[in-house]
Scaffold this active site. Structure first.
Site, short mmCIF file in Angstrom:
data_model
loop_
_atom_site.label_atom_id
_atom_site.label_comp_id
_atom_site.label_asym_id
_atom_site.label_seq_id
_atom_site.Cartn_x
_atom_site.Cartn_y
_atom_site.Cartn_z
N HIS A 1 -5.64 -4.70 6.23
CA HIS A 1 -5.32 -3.35 6.06
C HIS A 1 -5.42 -2.50 4.63
O HIS A 1 -5.13 -1.44 4.65
CB HIS A 1 -3.89 -2.99 6.60
CG HIS A 1 -3.66 -3.07 7.98
ND1 HIS A 1 -3.93 -4.53 8.56
CD2 HIS A 1 -3.68 -2.46 9.27
CE1 HIS A 1 -3.88 -4.58 10.10
NE2 HIS A 1 -3.50 -3.25 10.12
N GLY A 2 -5.72 -3.39 3.53
CA GLY A 2 -6.01 -2.71 2.45
C GLY A 2 -7.31 -1.70 2.49
O GLY A 2 -7.14 -0.58 1.42
#
Length: 193
Positions: free
Chosen positions: A120-121
């Site tokens: 999810h970065g």
């Protein structure tokens, strides 16, 4: 090999493996890693979450460790760092609302410094507007955000990593061996056995 100074942007409920493993591994090979969180200082902690793949429609989430920050966000100057690491988990979802965090990400992109993001970065990269014209892997549920931000979502196996210039991305923590190896190569770090 010259040691690099690496900034890691984290927040509460960052994914446990995705913060702990690169934080320790990058130090193990001689780099300095400063983990910071907006609104927190060195010595404060962020809570982590353990995400696992157990056959459900999405990952499961369990409480992880308390991860100690080793630098103070308010004192960080992006210009002092050679590279950026953005772990996944739930933290990118809300730290992307902080303009100071977005400016840090934009600095690394504009300066063409190495950026490694996992899972999810990519939400933080998309929010900072740094994916336009770039291939980026991420957790599949983040693919639409990569595309909507002008990037090309790269759908690869969960244990693989993708490199596009200075950007190294991967879908999730099972990719750590390849993701970290490719990031070290982009950093110019050579490990000889």
């Amino acid at each position: 090999m010259a040691a690099k100074k690496i900034l890691m942007l984290v927040g509460d409920y960052v994914e446990d493996y995705e913060v702990m493993v690169p934080f320790q591994a990058l130090q193990m090979v001689g780099h300095t890693v400063h983990a910071v969180c907006s609104g927190k200082k060195a010595g404060d902690t962020v809570r982590t979450a353990v995400h696992d793949f157990e056959g459900d429609q999405t990952y499961s989430e369990k409480p992880g460790h308390n991860f100690a920050l080793n630098a103070t966000f308010a004192e960080v100057s992006a210009q002092d760092y050679d590279a950026l690491v953005v772990p996944g988990g739930r933290a990118p979802e809300y730290i992307r609302l902080d303009q100071a965090v977005l400016e840090i990400v934009r600095h690394f992109d504009t300066a063409h410094k190495p950026i490694a993001a996992i899972c999810h970065g990519a939400q933080l990269l998309a929010a900072a507007g740094v994916l336009k014209g770039k291939g980026c892997s991420a957790y599949p549920a983040v693919g639409p955000e990569v595309t909507l931000s002008g990037g090309t979502y790269v759908d690869i196996p969960v244990d693989k990593a993708h490199v596009d210039g200075n950007l190294v991305t991967a879908p999730a923590w099972p990719a750590h061996p390849e993701w970290l190896a490719k990031f070290l190569k982009v950093l110019g770090t050579e490990i000889t056995l």
